[in-house]
Design a protein around this motif. Structure first.
Motif, PDB file in Angstrom:
ATOM      1  N   ARG A 107      54.042  67.140  71.947  1.00  0.00           N
ATOM      2  CA  ARG A 107      52.732  66.514  71.732  1.00  0.00           C
ATOM      3  C   ARG A 107      52.095  67.024  70.439  1.00  0.00           C
ATOM      4  NH1 ARG A 107      52.319  67.384  77.392  1.00  0.00           N
ATOM      5  NH2 ARG A 107      51.152  69.322  77.020  1.00  0.00           N
ATOM      6  N   GLU A 108      52.230  68.318  70.191  1.00  0.00           N
ATOM      7  CA  GLU A 108      51.604  68.913  69.017  1.00  0.00           C
ATOM      8  C   GLU A 108      52.354  68.550  67.724  1.00  0.00           C
ATOM      9  OE1 GLU A 108      48.839  70.596  68.684  1.00  0.00           O
ATOM     10  OE2 GLU A 108      48.318  70.630  70.819  1.00  0.00           O
ATOM     11  N   PHE A 109      53.665  68.434  67.806  1.00  0.00           N
ATOM     12  CA  PHE A 109      54.477  68.179  66.611  1.00  0.00           C
ATOM     13  C   PHE A 109      55.402  66.991  66.879  1.00  0.00           C
ATOM     14  CE2 PHE A 109      53.552  72.728  66.810  1.00  0.00           C
ATOM     15  CZ  PHE A 109      52.877  72.906  65.605  1.00  0.00           C
ATOM     16  N   PRO A 110      54.874  65.798  66.844  1.00  0.00           N
ATOM     17  CA  PRO A 110      55.686  64.614  67.180  1.00  0.00           C
ATOM     18  C   PRO A 110      56.729  64.263  66.123  1.00  0.00           C
ATOM     19  CG  PRO A 110      53.490  63.958  66.480  1.00  0.00           C
ATOM     20  CD  PRO A 110      53.460  65.452  66.570  1.00  0.00           C
ATOM     21  N   ARG A 111      56.612  64.798  64.864  1.00  0.00           N
ATOM     22  CA  ARG A 111      57.562  64.439  63.805  1.00  0.00           C
ATOM     23  C   ARG A 111      58.408  65.655  63.453  1.00  0.00           C
ATOM     24  NH1 ARG A 111      52.750  62.424  62.312  1.00  0.00           N
ATOM     25  NH2 ARG A 111      52.474  64.018  60.685  1.00  0.00           N
ATOM     26  N   MET A 112      59.137  66.167  64.410  1.00  0.00           N
ATOM     27  CA  MET A 112      60.026  67.300  64.174  1.00  0.00           C
ATOM     28  C   MET A 112      61.303  66.830  63.479  1.00  0.00           C
ATOM     29  SD  MET A 112      59.688  69.681  67.597  1.00  0.00           S
ATOM     30  CE  MET A 112      60.149  68.397  68.745  1.00  0.00           C
ATOM     31  N   PRO A 113      61.964  67.727  62.744  1.00  0.00           N
ATOM     32  CA  PRO A 113      63.256  67.371  62.152  1.00  0.00           C
ATOM     33  C   PRO A 113      64.237  66.926  63.233  1.00  0.00           C
ATOM     34  CG  PRO A 113      62.443  69.413  61.221  1.00  0.00           C
ATOM     35  CD  PRO A 113      61.535  69.077  62.357  1.00  0.00           C
ATOM     36  N   ALA A 114      65.181  66.085  62.846  1.00  0.00           N
ATOM     37  CA  ALA A 114      66.115  65.502  63.815  1.00  0.00           C
ATOM     38  C   ALA A 114      66.896  66.570  64.562  1.00  0.00           C
ATOM     39  CB  ALA A 114      67.064  64.538  63.097  1.00  0.00           C
TER      40      ALA A 114
END
Length: 479
Positions: A107-114
């Motif tokens: 929720r806090e970091f929705p665009r994490m590295p793959a």
């Protein structure tokens, strides 16, 4: 629980390490809407705690590492720190908290590295197979704290089943003022388990006070338990509560509260009040006491009659007790007897005594029936006699008037002499009828007056009135 070591864990740590190295080499990210870091305090302190956590983690000191990472996260929210916290929770067997941590991380970091996202997804899939859900039912007191394996997990009632690590779990429910409830439940992975709480002692908290803040004795189910304000654990169910004691006359007049219970003065008390107590819940009862510095004693014939005061049964006669000042309606009743109702006025510091003799219902009904028969016969004879008097007297008067017209100067023939004798006989019959009618009316009146119920307390009974006027004799009655 034994720590979990796997290639996945090693991969996750390596991924975190590589990201952390990149974070060290890169300049701080600018803050804004797209920033994936939120600064709460000293960034240098956040980094120091993070490095301490990594050192503990490498030594497999997972609990110490967990505390260090949490301190670091307080200073700066960082996905690497959150990932390490989830790994520590997994290693100490808190699979439910580890899964919660990964969900919060997403929720806090929705665009994490793959690569990081793939590692998180794999970890969550594994953890999902290690947790179930738990519902709490039975004697679950509202507002109580729920502990699972001595960890606080929330407050009852739960909004929804709680995520819990699979395995045998010790459940403890605690509410201030009550003994804790305990049970053990086997939580199965992927299933909902139920913790059924059963209280060994079903008690509730009863709190009793007086509305004027007077300090009075508390009587609970007929036993003295202390003074107001009072509270204590009692069995669930209905209880009878009453306040009683003394108040100084001056304090009573001023309606002032005293610090301690008085030992003399004016007697005060409250009515008996029912309190419904539920297990593991608090029940508050505020009673109003009033002056009862007057007493009443009720005796009855026969003894043992039921005494009712102001529509409330208070006991059997002889009965004695204190009541509020003023008027009270007293009813005394017993099977087979006619009930008596009296109104008494009680005055301050005075004792009233009331003695009631109940009439036998069968005897009274028999007496009333005989009274009606006697009165009816008397007045019946009287009416018959007066009827004879009226008829015979009328006929005699007609004969006399006729003879006076037929016998001028009172010189009558032998035929008229026979009519004179007939008129005299009618006059005698009328006189006898008048005497009999008078005696019958007198006898009926005597029976009515001599056998009437005692006046006053039981209401109206038969009554009669008689009079003589122009044109005759009149009797009126009510039976």
């Amino acid at each position: 629980m034994r720590p979990i070591h796997s290639r996945r864990l090693a991969g996750w740590v390596l991924a975190l390490g590589l990201i952390d190295v990149e974070a060290k080499a890169a300049p701080p990210a600018p803050q804004g809407k797209d920033s994936q870091a939120e600064v709460y305090g000293n960034e240098a302190e956040a980094r120091a705690q993070f490095q301490a956590g990594v050192a503990h983690f490498d030594k497999q000191e997972y609990r110490d590492a967990l505390e260090a990472f949490r301190r670091s996260l307080w200073h700066k929210k960082n996905r690497n720190t959150m990932g390490y916290i989830a790994s520590c929770l997994k290693q100490v067997g808190q699979f439910d908290d580890a899964l919660d941590q990964y969900e919060e991380m997403r929720r806090e970091f929705p665009r994490m590295p793959a690569k990081t996202e793939a590692t998180v997804a794999a970890e969550m899939a594994e953890l999902s197979g290690l947790v179930g859900t738990l519902a709490v039912t039975g004697d679950a007191p509202a507002g109580a704290l729920l502990f699972i394996d001595d960890r606080l997990r929330g407050k009852l009632p739960l909004e929804k089943p709680l995520r819990v690590s699979a395995g045998s779990r010790a459940i403890r429910v605690q509410k201030e003022g009550f003994a804790p409830l305990r049970t053990t439940v086997e939580v199965k992975a992927g299933q909902e388990s139920v913790a059924e709480l059963v209280a060994k002692s079903r008690k509730g908290l009863l709190v009793v006070s007086e509305k004027h803040n007077w300090v009075l004795r508390v009587e609970l189910d007929g036993k003295d338990v202390g003074v107001t304000p009072w509270q204590g654990l009692v069995d669930a169910g209905e209880h009878k509560v009453r306040l009683h004691g003394f108040m100084g006359v001056e304090a009573l007049a001023a309606c002032e509260a005293t610090a301690t219970a008085a030992k003399d003065g004016a007697r005060v008390a409250s009515s008996v009040t029912a309190a419904s107590v539920r297990p593991y819940e608090e029940t508050r009862l505020v009673l109003g006491a009033e002056e009862r510095d007057a007493s009443l004693r009720v005796e009855s014939t026969p003894a043992g009659a039921t005494v009712t005061i102001d529509a409330r049964v208070v006991g059997k006669a002889p009965w004695e007790g204190r009541l509020p000042l003023g008027e009270h309606v007293i009813e005394v009743s017993a099977g087979g007897f006619v009930s008596e109702t009296r109104t008494v006025r009680l005055e301050r510091r005075k004792q009233r005594e009331l003695s009631v003799s109940l009439a036998d219902r069968l005897a009274e009904e028999r007496a009333a029936r005989n009274r009606k028969i006697g009165v009816g016969l008397g007045y019946g004879v009287g009416v018959a006699g007066l009827g004879v008097f009226a008829v015979a007297g009328g006929m005699a008067l007609d004969k006399v008037n006729e003879l006076e017209a037929r016998c001028p100067n009172k010189q009558c023939t032998s035929r008229e002499e026979r009519d004179q004798e007939a008129a005299a006989s009618l006059g005698t019959a009328a006189t006898i009828g008048l005497v009999v009618g008078g005696l019958g009316a007198a006898a009926g009146t005597a029976v009515l007056l001599l056998t009437r119920p005692e006046s006053g307390e039981r209401g109206g009974g038969p009554s009669v009135s008689a009079g003589v006027g122009l044109g005759g004799f009149e009797v009126k009655g009510r039976f």
